[in-house]
Structure formats: structure tokens, C-alpha cells
Design a protein around this motif. Structure first.
Motif, PDB file in Angstrom:
ATOM      1  N   ARG A 115       2.295   3.303   0.738  1.00 27.07           N
ATOM      2  CA  ARG A 115       2.593   2.014   1.358  1.00 27.07           C
ATOM      3  C   ARG A 115       2.867   2.210   2.843  1.00 27.07           C
ATOM      4  O   ARG A 115       3.399   3.240   3.264  1.00 27.07           O
ATOM      5  CB  ARG A 115       3.819   1.411   0.675  1.00 27.07           C
ATOM      6  CG  ARG A 115       4.156  -0.001   1.113  1.00 27.07           C
ATOM      7  CD  ARG A 115       5.425  -0.483   0.423  1.00 27.07           C
ATOM      8  NE  ARG A 115       5.317  -0.485  -1.021  1.00 27.07           N
ATOM      9  CZ  ARG A 115       4.872  -1.519  -1.733  1.00 27.07           C
ATOM     10  NH1 ARG A 115       4.498  -2.623  -1.107  1.00 27.07           N
ATOM     11  NH2 ARG A 115       4.809  -1.447  -3.040  1.00 27.07           N
ATOM     12  N   ARG A 130      -3.965  -5.597  -0.194  1.00 31.35           N
ATOM     13  CA  ARG A 130      -2.817  -6.464  -0.457  1.00 31.35           C
ATOM     14  C   ARG A 130      -2.991  -7.052  -1.847  1.00 31.35           C
ATOM     15  O   ARG A 130      -4.089  -7.496  -2.210  1.00 31.35           O
ATOM     16  CB  ARG A 130      -2.730  -7.572   0.593  1.00 31.35           C
ATOM     17  CG  ARG A 130      -1.509  -8.486   0.448  1.00 31.35           C
ATOM     18  CD  ARG A 130      -1.419  -9.422   1.650  1.00 31.35           C
ATOM     19  NE  ARG A 130      -1.282  -8.655   2.884  1.00 31.35           N
ATOM     20  CZ  ARG A 130      -1.704  -9.071   4.077  1.00 31.35           C
ATOM     21  NH1 ARG A 130      -2.308 -10.239   4.190  1.00 31.35           N
ATOM     22  NH2 ARG A 130      -1.533  -8.310   5.149  1.00 31.35           N
ATOM     23  N   TYR A 182      -7.146  -7.817  -5.596  1.00 32.04           N
ATOM     24  CA  TYR A 182      -6.776  -7.021  -4.432  1.00 32.04           C
ATOM     25  C   TYR A 182      -7.609  -7.481  -3.237  1.00 32.04           C
ATOM     26  O   TYR A 182      -8.822  -7.618  -3.339  1.00 32.04           O
ATOM     27  CB  TYR A 182      -7.022  -5.538  -4.677  1.00 32.04           C
ATOM     28  CG  TYR A 182      -6.228  -4.964  -5.828  1.00 32.04           C
ATOM     29  CD1 TYR A 182      -4.971  -4.407  -5.622  1.00 32.04           C
ATOM     30  CD2 TYR A 182      -6.739  -5.000  -7.127  1.00 32.04           C
ATOM     31  CE1 TYR A 182      -4.234  -3.892  -6.685  1.00 32.04           C
ATOM     32  CE2 TYR A 182      -6.011  -4.489  -8.190  1.00 32.04           C
ATOM     33  CZ  TYR A 182      -4.766  -3.939  -7.965  1.00 32.04           C
ATOM     34  OH  TYR A 182      -4.032  -3.442  -9.022  1.00 32.04           O
ATOM     35  N   LEU A 240      -8.032  -4.973   3.263  1.00 22.22           N
ATOM     36  CA  LEU A 240      -7.696  -5.298   4.650  1.00 22.22           C
ATOM     37  C   LEU A 240      -8.337  -4.347   5.647  1.00 22.22           C
ATOM     38  O   LEU A 240      -8.628  -4.724   6.778  1.00 22.22           O
ATOM     39  CB  LEU A 240      -6.174  -5.254   4.828  1.00 22.22           C
ATOM     40  CG  LEU A 240      -5.346  -6.053   3.815  1.00 22.22           C
ATOM     41  CD1 LEU A 240      -3.855  -5.793   4.041  1.00 22.22           C
ATOM     42  CD2 LEU A 240      -5.663  -7.523   3.910  1.00 22.22           C
ATOM     43  N   ILE A 256      -3.122  -6.732   9.136  1.00 24.54           N
ATOM     44  CA  ILE A 256      -2.417  -5.784   8.277  1.00 24.54           C
ATOM     45  C   ILE A 256      -0.927  -5.890   8.580  1.00 24.54           C
ATOM     46  O   ILE A 256      -0.530  -6.058   9.740  1.00 24.54           O
ATOM     47  CB  ILE A 256      -2.947  -4.357   8.513  1.00 24.54           C
ATOM     48  CG1 ILE A 256      -4.434  -4.288   8.086  1.00 24.54           C
ATOM     49  CG2 ILE A 256      -2.115  -3.325   7.756  1.00 24.54           C
ATOM     50  CD1 ILE A 256      -5.128  -3.025   8.520  1.00 24.54           C
ATOM     51  N   GLU A 257      -0.110  -5.792   7.551  1.00 23.25           N
ATOM     52  CA  GLU A 257       1.337  -5.939   7.718  1.00 23.25           C
ATOM     53  C   GLU A 257       2.068  -4.746   7.124  1.00 23.25           C
ATOM     54  O   GLU A 257       1.541  -4.035   6.262  1.00 23.25           O
ATOM     55  CB  GLU A 257       1.822  -7.219   7.025  1.00 23.25           C
ATOM     56  CG  GLU A 257       1.178  -8.494   7.548  1.00 23.25           C
ATOM     57  CD  GLU A 257       1.627  -9.717   6.771  1.00 23.25           C
ATOM     58  OE1 GLU A 257       2.437  -9.560   5.823  1.00 23.25           O
ATOM     59  OE2 GLU A 257       1.178 -10.832   7.088  1.00 23.25           O
ATOM     60  N   ASP A 290       1.989  -3.456   3.160  1.00 23.39           N
ATOM     61  CA  ASP A 290       0.693  -3.399   2.492  1.00 23.39           C
ATOM     62  C   ASP A 290       0.499  -2.020   1.876  1.00 23.39           C
ATOM     63  O   ASP A 290       1.010  -1.009   2.379  1.00 23.39           O
ATOM     64  CB  ASP A 290      -0.430  -3.712   3.467  1.00 23.39           C
ATOM     65  CG  ASP A 290      -0.484  -5.193   3.841  1.00 23.39           C
ATOM     66  OD1 ASP A 290      -0.058  -6.017   3.008  1.00 23.39           O
ATOM     67  OD2 ASP A 290      -0.928  -5.514   4.959  1.00 23.39           O
TER      68      ASP A 290
END
Length: 371
Positions: free
Chosen positions: A149, A204, A221, A224, A249-250, A253
């Protein structure tokens, strides 16, 4: 019963009225489901992308009349004949014959070696022909194995993208479970080893696909982008660089084992007839159109392959909103087409290549053998 010969009927002049019904018996049923609605079971006049790919001859049909109906001009009959090499004499067609209304797709390039003869000069290998498309997302029957992650980034922004550096924790799920058990040493021993240069896909988790009884049928899913590990450490999180990004993207994710994210897609003939449905879409929303991604409930187990094409069908009354359940007496109408770009065991990702009306989740899809 012998076949009845039906002539070109040039005596009709410029009239474009079909002498007989365009609607014929449906093709063979699939898996015990209802028969496939014919592509020509629509209004007798067609324009642009609404033109069907074929017509099944009924008693009374002629090439002359079909040209008038589909092309708006019966004198276009040589054009129709040019698409049908199997019709040796345009004056004679028979009930049940297939008459193609559009030019067939170009044959796919073969991958065989050079033909025998003189040696070929050395040359740089050309890029594969086809359309290059990012996967975008997928639905799988089983949950994917999560590798790690994104836990942070030195960038002072909430949204991350290509060329941004991030910190990644691998084996995070195992760590959290082990900490809850008070066994941090076991968590450390189970953390997977990664190497500099190793690549992972960034995804994600979306809402699961469920049935009417809320049973989970598939896991969604959203792809990204991808990242490459640039530094590993025993004391802190690994450092990585985002090398591809198609959406924002964060932090938070997740990472999964990498697969090539850019697909080379070209049309591929189907091996069999098949009925499917659109079960979800990549982008949120209600109605969708050309170049948007959809997920369908058929996959490799159903002989679906990358490049296969499905026609989209709806039953709708003109004043109803798309997706409204219509009276079953209303005939099926073909409203578009999708092409498959990624195939999983039970699900596939496809792109809408043609749409004459809004496409919605639940729409019926049909694939025809040989097309």
C-alpha cells in the motif's frame, strides 16, 4: 421443402419498399436462454452507425429491395452484392440466406514466418498493429492478492501522479493483523522481500458486484497506474517512483502484482455465439457512450478473447428513460457495439466502440461466431 428462388426484380424501378418482412426467425438459442434477436429487427431505414451488419433473407426479399430499404436507393444493389462473395448471382437469393450489408473487417495479420525463397534483409521489428488501450480496470471472481500500500509521499498535495515519489509498505495487511494479535515479530518475518527495480500495479478497490440477494459475485478494481521500487530499507518504508498514471493516485491506494497495463487490441473473430450483460462501468454515472469502459459477465471460461466484439441490445419505448424496464412486447433494438480489451476467468473489460443511444448497466450483449 425446396428453396424458393427470389429474383433481383429490376422491374420495380426506384422503389425502395421491402416486399416482405425484415423480421425473421431468431438464430439458435444459447445455453437454453432466449434466442438472439436479429440485427435487422428494427426500422426499415438505417443511417450511419445504425446500419446492421447483415440481413437474413425472408420470402419476398430481393437484393434490389434490400438496397432500397437499407441504403435508401435500390440502385445501390452492386454495393450490397460486393459485400457478399457467396452470392454468385444477385438475381437469386433464398429464404434463410445471410446478406451482409457492410464491408467485412480486414483480415487479421498472420504471425507466421517469412515465405520460402530468398533470405530477407535484416530490419527492425515493427510494432504490433492494433489500438493501444490501457486496461483501466477489472472485475475478478476471486479477490486479488494485495502486495502492499502507498502510505505517504514527500509531495505536498493530496493527488499523486506520474514521476511522483512515494513511500510504500509491503505486507501491510499482514502487519495489521499481526499487531492486533500482539505478534509484531511474526509480522516482520512475513513481510515480503522486494528488490530495487521491481514494478507493481496501483489499484483502487471498487464496490463489489452483487446479485439481487446481495451475494458478492465479483470484486472490482480500478487500475490507476504503476510504480517502480527505487530504494529498499530494513528500518523504514520502501521508496518508489510512479512511472505510469491514468487517474489520480492517492495515499492508501493498494499494490498488486504487475501485469502489462497497455493492451494492443484488434478485432478478433468469435469462436461461438454468446449472450452476456453489462454488469458495471469504469466511470461512475448512469448512462454511457462511445470510448467508455464497461465490464461484462463473461470471460475466458466462456471462450471470450481479447478483440471479440459484442453487439449491444436494448428494449425501450421512445419516451422512456434508458434503463427503464419496458413491455416485453417491444422488440429488441441494436444500439451499439463493444470490443473486449482484457479478459479474466469469469469477467471481461470492454470499450464501447459504437453507440446510437445511451448505454446503461444491464444492457444485453450478443457475440456471433465468425464475426
Amino acid at each position: 421443402m425446396s428453396k424458393k428462388k427470389i429474383g433481383l426484380n429490376l422491374r420495380r424501378g426506384a422503389r425502395g419498399v421491402i416486399h416482405g418482412s425484415l423480421v425473421t426467425a431468431a438464430t439458435a438459442a444459447i445455453f437454453g436462454a432466449g434466442a438472439l434477436p436479429q440485427a435487422q429487427a428494427q426500422s426499415p431505414y438505417f443511417y450511419g452507425s445504425d446500419l446492421p451488419d447483415y440481413h437474413v433473407v425472408s420470402e419476398g426479399d430481393t437484393i434490389w429491395d434490400l438496397s432500397g430499404s437499407y441504403y435508401g436507393d435500390p440502385y445501390q444493389w452492386p454495393r450490397m452484392w460486393s459485400y457478399n462473395a457467396h452470392i454468385t448471382n444477385p438475381h437469386w437469393v433464398y429464404p434463410g440466406d445471410i446478406v451482409y450489408l457492410q464491408e467485412a473487417p480486414a483480415p487479421l495479420a498472420t504471425t507466421g514466418g517469412n515465405s520460402p525463397g530468398a533470405a530477407q534483409p535484416a530490419r527492425q521489428e515493427a510494432a504490433p498493429a492494433g489500438t493501444y488501450l490501457p486496461v483501466g480496470g477489472m472485475i475478478t471472481a476471486e479477490e486479488l492478492t494485495l502486495a502492499g500500500r502507498i502510505i505517504g509521499s514527500p509531495k505536498e498535495a493530496s493527488m499523486l501522479g506520474e514521476h511522483d515519489s512515494v513511500w510504500v509498505r509491503f505486507g501491510e495487511e499482514e502487519d495489521e493483523d499481526s499487531e492486533k494479535k500482539g505478534d509484531q515479530e511474526q509480522a516482520a518475518s512475513e513481510e515480503p522481500e522486494v528488490a530495487v527495480g521491481e514494478r507493481f500495479a496501483i489499484v483502487r478497490l471498487g464496490d463489489p458486484i452483487t446479485d439481487d440477494e446481495d451475494n458478492t459475485l465479483g470484486h472490482k478494481y480500478i487500475v490507476l497506474g504503476s510504480l517502480v521500487v527505487t530504494e529498499v530499507s530494513e528500518d523504514h518504508a520502501e521508496t518508489a517512483l510512479i512511472d505510469q498514471s491514468w487517474r489520480e493516485i492517492e495515499r492508501g491506494d493498494v499494490l498488486v502484482p504487475y501485469e502489462r497495463q497497455l493492451k494492443v487490441v484488434q478485432p478478433r473473430q468469435a469462436e461461438n455465439d454468446l449472450i452476456a450483460h453489462i454488469v458495471d462501468t469504469l466511470q461512475p454515472g448512469f448512462a454511457f457512450g462511445t470510448d467508455q469502459y464497461v465490464f461484462i459477465d463473461r470471460g475466458a471460461e466462456d471462450s471470450v478473447r481479447v478483440g471479440n466484439r459484442f453487439f449491444i441490445y436494448q428494449r425501450f419505448e421512445g419516451l422512456n428513460r434508458p434503463g427503464t424496464e419496458p413491455d416485453k412486447e417491444i422488440p429488441w433494438q441494436r444500439v451499439g457495439q463493444v470490443m473486449v480489451l482484457d479478459v479474466r476467468e469469469n469477467y471481461s473489460t470492454a470499450i464501447i466502440t459504437r453507440a446510437s443511444r445511451e448505454i446503461v448497466v444491464g444492457d444485453r450483449l450478443e457475440m456471433y461466431a465468425g464475426y
